[in-house]
Design a protein around this motif. Structure first.
Motif, PDB file in Angstrom:
ATOM      1  N   HIS A 247       8.321  21.585  -4.500  1.00 33.80           N
ATOM      2  CA  HIS A 247       8.494  22.978  -4.914  1.00 33.80           C
ATOM      3  C   HIS A 247       9.701  23.104  -5.841  1.00 33.80           C
ATOM      4  CE1 HIS A 247       8.349  27.306  -4.817  1.00 33.80           C
ATOM      5  NE2 HIS A 247       9.604  27.345  -4.383  1.00 33.80           N
ATOM      6  N   GLU A 248      10.797  22.468  -5.459  1.00 31.77           N
ATOM      7  CA  GLU A 248      11.993  22.492  -6.310  1.00 31.77           C
ATOM      8  C   GLU A 248      11.689  21.859  -7.667  1.00 31.77           C
ATOM      9  OE1 GLU A 248      16.649  21.030  -6.420  1.00 31.77           O
ATOM     10  OE2 GLU A 248      15.435  20.513  -4.682  1.00 31.77           O
ATOM     11  N   GLU A 249      10.981  20.757  -7.649  1.00 31.20           N
ATOM     12  CA  GLU A 249      10.619  20.082  -8.899  1.00 31.20           C
ATOM     13  C   GLU A 249       9.749  20.988  -9.771  1.00 31.20           C
ATOM     14  OE1 GLU A 249       8.548  15.929 -10.328  1.00 31.20           O
ATOM     15  OE2 GLU A 249       7.757  16.925  -8.553  1.00 31.20           O
ATOM     16  N   ASP A 250       8.786  21.665  -9.151  1.00 33.48           N
ATOM     17  CA  ASP A 250       7.915  22.578  -9.908  1.00 33.48           C
ATOM     18  C   ASP A 250       8.729  23.662 -10.602  1.00 33.48           C
ATOM     19  OD1 ASP A 250       5.675  21.162  -9.115  1.00 33.48           O
ATOM     20  OD2 ASP A 250       5.104  22.608  -7.547  1.00 33.48           O
ATOM     21  N   LEU A 251       9.726  24.182  -9.921  1.00 36.98           N
ATOM     22  CA  LEU A 251      10.558  25.231 -10.504  1.00 36.98           C
ATOM     23  C   LEU A 251      11.452  24.695 -11.615  1.00 36.98           C
ATOM     24  CD1 LEU A 251      11.470  27.236  -7.298  1.00 36.98           C
ATOM     25  CD2 LEU A 251       9.936  27.946  -9.137  1.00 36.98           C
ATOM     26  N   ALA A 252      11.765  23.418 -11.573  1.00 29.55           N
ATOM     27  CA  ALA A 252      12.622  22.817 -12.599  1.00 29.55           C
ATOM     28  C   ALA A 252      11.856  22.561 -13.883  1.00 29.55           C
ATOM     29  CB  ALA A 252      13.215  21.509 -12.091  1.00 29.55           C
TER      30      ALA A 252
ATOM     31  N   HIS B  67      12.156  27.689 -19.903  1.00 28.95           N
ATOM     32  CA  HIS B  67      13.612  27.836 -19.853  1.00 28.95           C
ATOM     33  C   HIS B  67      13.945  29.329 -19.795  1.00 28.95           C
ATOM     34  CE1 HIS B  67      13.828  23.613 -20.673  1.00 28.95           C
ATOM     35  NE2 HIS B  67      13.088  23.781 -21.752  1.00 28.95           N
ATOM     36  N   ASP B  68      13.941  29.867 -18.573  1.00 31.83           N
ATOM     37  CA  ASP B  68      14.096  31.302 -18.355  1.00 31.83           C
ATOM     38  C   ASP B  68      15.208  31.525 -17.340  1.00 31.83           C
ATOM     39  OD1 ASP B  68      13.820  33.959 -17.611  1.00 31.83           O
ATOM     40  OD2 ASP B  68      11.640  33.873 -17.441  1.00 31.83           O
ATOM     41  N   VAL B  69      16.163  32.351 -17.695  1.00 25.61           N
ATOM     42  CA  VAL B  69      17.299  32.627 -16.809  1.00 25.61           C
ATOM     43  C   VAL B  69      16.830  33.182 -15.467  1.00 25.61           C
ATOM     44  CG1 VAL B  69      19.393  34.005 -16.524  1.00 25.61           C
ATOM     45  CG2 VAL B  69      18.892  32.949 -18.725  1.00 25.61           C
ATOM     46  N   ALA B  70      15.802  33.992 -15.478  1.00 20.06           N
ATOM     47  CA  ALA B  70      15.316  34.586 -14.233  1.00 20.06           C
ATOM     48  C   ALA B  70      14.822  33.527 -13.257  1.00 20.06           C
ATOM     49  CB  ALA B  70      14.196  35.576 -14.531  1.00 20.06           C
ATOM     50  N   LYS B  71      14.385  32.411 -13.772  1.00 16.57           N
ATOM     51  CA  LYS B  71      13.871  31.338 -12.913  1.00 16.57           C
ATOM     52  C   LYS B  71      14.983  30.507 -12.287  1.00 16.57           C
ATOM     53  CE  LYS B  71       9.580  32.180 -14.078  1.00 16.57           C
ATOM     54  NZ  LYS B  71       8.571  32.666 -13.191  1.00 16.57           N
ATOM     55  N   ILE B  72      16.183  30.583 -12.827  1.00 15.32           N
ATOM     56  CA  ILE B  72      17.288  29.771 -12.304  1.00 15.32           C
ATOM     57  C   ILE B  72      17.556  30.096 -10.844  1.00 15.32           C
ATOM     58  CG2 ILE B  72      19.773  29.339 -12.480  1.00 15.32           C
ATOM     59  CD1 ILE B  72      19.469  29.637 -15.518  1.00 15.32           C
ATOM     60  N   ASP B  73      17.544  31.379 -10.493  1.00 16.04           N
ATOM     61  CA  ASP B  73      17.804  31.766  -9.108  1.00 16.04           C
ATOM     62  C   ASP B  73      16.738  31.212  -8.167  1.00 16.04           C
ATOM     63  OD1 ASP B  73      20.112  33.096  -9.808  1.00 16.04           O
ATOM     64  OD2 ASP B  73      19.136  35.062  -9.929  1.00 16.04           O
ATOM     65  N   LEU B  74      15.489  31.230  -8.600  1.00 19.24           N
ATOM     66  CA  LEU B  74      14.418  30.667  -7.770  1.00 19.24           C
ATOM     67  C   LEU B  74      14.603  29.168  -7.595  1.00 19.24           C
ATOM     68  CD1 LEU B  74      11.332  32.537  -9.260  1.00 19.24           C
ATOM     69  CD2 LEU B  74      12.486  32.992  -7.080  1.00 19.24           C
TER      70      LEU B  74
END
Length: 77
Positions: free
Chosen positions: A28-33, A37-44
């Motif tokens: 899951h962490e890898e999928d989010l990485a 390149h979206d700032v909103a996704k950094i928190d997730l």
């Protein structure tokens, strides 16, 4: 003796289940990485890392319980 093996089977099963949960958290962490390149996704992504770390701690605790029970069963301490 069979009761001891039942207990070891339970601990082994709990350890394996925790490892599978950890693997899913890592994926899951890898999928989010690998998203845009979206700032909103950094928190997730960051939360996924914290979740993975917490699950890793759960795996380590389950491993210790299983190892301790194996030592007790095999060596008596």
């Amino acid at each position: 003796m069979a009761e001891d093996l039942d207990h070891l089977d339970e601990l082994q099963g709990a350890y394996k289940a925790a490892v599978e949960e950890w693997i899913a958290a890592i994926k899951h962490e890898e999928d989010l990485a690998t998203v845009d390149h979206d700032v909103a996704k950094i928190d997730l992504w960051e939360q996924a890392h914290f979740d993975e770390d917490a699950i890793r701690s759960k795996v380590k605790a389950a491993k210790k319980r299983y190892e301790d029970a194996l030592r007790e069963n095999i060596y008596g301490f």
